[in-house]
Scaffold this active site. Structure first.
Site, PDB file in Angstrom:
ATOM      1  N   HIS A   1      -2.546   6.510   4.489  1.00 23.61           N
ATOM      2  CA  HIS A   1      -1.476   5.528   4.701  1.00 23.61           C
ATOM      3  C   HIS A   1      -0.103   6.041   4.259  1.00 23.61           C
ATOM      4  O   HIS A   1       0.728   5.286   3.777  1.00 23.61           O
ATOM      5  CB  HIS A   1      -1.801   4.219   4.004  1.00 23.61           C
ATOM      6  CG  HIS A   1      -1.143   3.030   4.667  1.00 23.61           C
ATOM      7  ND1 HIS A   1      -1.144   1.765   4.132  1.00 23.61           N
ATOM      8  CD2 HIS A   1      -0.447   2.927   5.823  1.00 23.61           C
ATOM      9  CE1 HIS A   1      -0.504   0.934   4.921  1.00 23.61           C
ATOM     10  NE2 HIS A   1      -0.062   1.618   5.969  1.00 23.61           N
TER      11      HIS A   1
ATOM     12  N   CYS B   1       0.784  -1.236   0.000  1.00 26.95           N
ATOM     13  CA  CYS B   1       0.000   0.000   0.000  1.00 26.95           C
ATOM     14  C   CYS B   1       0.821   1.295   0.000  1.00 26.95           C
ATOM     15  O   CYS B   1       0.710   2.107  -0.921  1.00 26.95           O
ATOM     16  CB  CYS B   1      -0.927   0.006   1.220  1.00 26.95           C
ATOM     17  SG  CYS B   1      -1.867  -1.519   1.447  1.00 26.95           S
TER      18      CYS B   1
END
Length: 570
Positions: free
Chosen positions: A150, A94
């Site tokens: 993130h 990610c």
């Protein structure tokens, strides 16, 4: 058939069962708001509105137009009417993918070569880099982000609203509950993670995140004047990342799937498909569509343990096999010159930075230093891509392959180091690329978990692989012994790139980040004026990577965590 006669079924169920088509649906069935009408956008402003949609952990085989068992009629139609990107690459996990999209730079040039940014790590995007939304702001855009960040949040300077977005609504960590927005980083380390701007947004508990994020995008489109200012929206869905949660009505059309994780996963993909339908409807409704560019991208390969699938590609999320890094992607726009086609042009996620800056009217001076290329002509006009090479990554901290050595790298490169590069038709991998099997749909979760643990820890008997990806996209025929000349050339390219690398930013966790010390939520915990010390901490450990591993007390926990939410050891 009149839809009113079919009671007891959701709109999604009717669509999936074939009793209802999108064209039959009324505006109210796609979240239309009463009293609102379509704009007449006969005269459109320049530059274009840009909508970038990213899904999380959606596999290569998890879309209808790849002959999947998952139905995605909206995504299929948008891709069919636009340009499908079938030679498109991202990163295997990610944080790296998002960082490359936002900065246009390889991980070796941002310090994010290793793993993800964990909730308690004092780490985020380097402050000296100008992000894509900041460039678009300079070019007159209104910029908005909805969904998963993130990219670090230990200081307020790291937050999306400080990195180029006028507004932000979403979660800062890597994985949250789709209804409660609780995010955990270990036993007893759970906190609330849904934010409006720079504040927590507790009033939205209980609302399914895919629906919540879609409504926010529609609200942005409804309240902005498309003729006054160009708009950039980065919609970063949490779906289809674990936990596998979906409203029950989306699961019903897949009740025939025997594999329960796959069934739930498919339902989550369907919620995304419906969400994209509602957003594209809003683009037309509010006058954006004729001057818009919609880009769809996944962030990495699917995780078979959690219902995802990359068949027929090799590997999975967290690996440098094609199943981990070759992505789903397409561009849909009335501005495309050559539509309804499949593009084999080589495209990398870093290319969106210069491409979108170019579409926004920026000149090349605004993208100096980035690793991406402006690929708009390759996508829109079918011209040759300016890109011929991709550095997938060089990770000096990842577990070194026991069978690798400088000698096996012809004295050019230590093949124990995890690295991967593609140049033209050729792809080279060194070190431990990660789990490298081919997994058909619905196979893996039916096996005993003990079998998976044994299988995933098998040590490879080699540390160098070479594939002709154009002829062998599924990586079944290793050519490293037949073409040592190509191996040497690509090893030399790794050496070249490694000389440009910055030190890895992977600091130890900070106990001050614990949600119990911050009102029960994941929020910034370090003052902006506090001096960063993680550089010196890393450099001391970087000289001896084995010592680095022993200093991480929670290594065993993270292995178990990654078995659930990641695809490979980190």
């Amino acid at each position: 058939m009149a839809t009113t006669a079919l009671t007891g079924f959701s709109v999604m169920s009717l669509l999936s069962l074939g009793y209802l088509s999108w064209d039959m649906m009324s505006p109210n069935q796609v979240e239309n708001q009463p009293g609102q009408t379509f704009y007449d956008s006969s005269s459109v402003p320049h530059p274009p509105h840009i909508i970038f949609i990213m899904t999380d952990d959606q596999g290569f085989n998890d879309i209808g137009y790849h002959s999947s068992d998952i139905r995605t009629p909206v995504l299929d139609k948008l891709a069919a009417d636009g340009v499908k990107l079938e030679n498109y690459y991202v990163q295997p996990i990610c944080t790296p993918s998002r960082s490359q999209f936002i900065t246009g730079r390889y991980q070796i040039h941002t310090g994010l070569q290793h793993s993800i940014i964990r909730p308690r790590q004092p780490n985020c995007l380097p402050f000296d880099l100008v992000t894509l939304p900041q460039r678009l702001q300079q070019l007159g855009y209104s910029t908005h982000m909805v969904g998963k960040w993130h990219l670090g949040f230990y200081k307020k300077q790291c937050l999306p609203t400080r990195r180029g977005f006028d507004t932000y609504f979403g979660s800062l960590t890597g994985s949250v509950n789709y209804y409660t927005y609780e995010s955990c980083d270990g036993p007893g380390l759970c906190g609330f993670d849904l934010h409006e701007g720079e504040s927590t947004a507790g009033s939205h508990k209980g609302k399914y995140s895919t629906h919540l994020y879609t409504r926010r995008v529609r609200k942005i489109l409804a309240t902005h004047n498309p003729l006054s200012q160009p708009l950039f929206i980065f919609l970063s869905f949490q779906a289809v990342h674990t936990p596998l949660q979906s409203p029950r009505e989306y699961i019903y059309p897949y009740r025939g799937m025997e594999n329960i994780p796959r069934r739930r996963y498919a339902a989550m993909v369907s919620t995304v498909d419906e969400a994209v339908r509602n957003i594209t409807y809003a683009l037309r409704k509010y006058g954006y569509y004729q001057n818009s560019v919609l880009i769809f991208s996944t962030d990495n390969g699917g995780q078979p343990l959690s219902g995802g699938n990359n068949w027929p590609l090799r590997g999975r999320k967290g690996t440098y096999w094609e199943g981990g890094v070759r992505a789903l992607g397409f561009v849909h726009s009335p501005l495309l010159r050559k539509k309804r086609r499949v593009s084999k042009a080589l495209v990398h996620i870093t290319d969106w930075y210069p491409t979108l800056v170019g579409l926004a009217g920026g000149n090349e001076s605004l993208t100096e230093g980035v690793d991406g290329f402006n690929v708009w002509k390759a996508i829109s006009e079918g011209k040759e891509s300016p890109r011929w090479e991709i550095l997938h990554n060089i990770d000096p901290l990842y577990n070194h392959a026991r069978c690798g050595s400088l000698q096996k790298g012809f004295g050019i490169w230590n093949t124990a180091v995890q690295a991967s590069i593609r140049a033209g038709d050729w792809k080279l991998l060194t070190g431990d690329p990660g789990y490298g099997d081919w997994i058909p749909p619905q196979i893996l979760p039916g096996y005993p978990s003990s079998w998976w643990v044994l299988e995933r820890h098998i040590k490879p008997r080699q540390s160098v692989w070479l594939f002709n990806i154009s002829r062998d996209p599924n990586e079944r025929f290793d050519m490293s012994e037949q073409r040592p000349d190509v191996v040497k050339e690509l090893l030399a390219r790794l050496v070249y790139y490694n000389r440009t690398a910055v030190p890895v930013r992977y600091p130890l966790e900070d106990p001050r980040a614990h949600p119990h010390l911050n009102g029960g939520a994941w929020v910034p915990w370090v003052g902006d004026e506090e001096e960063d010390k993680w550089d010196s901490v890393y450099l001391k450990q970087n000289t001896k990577w084995r010592k680095k591993l022993t200093l991480i007390n929670s290594r065993l926990f993270f292995r178990k965590l990654n078995k659930r939410i990641m695809s490979n050891r980190i």
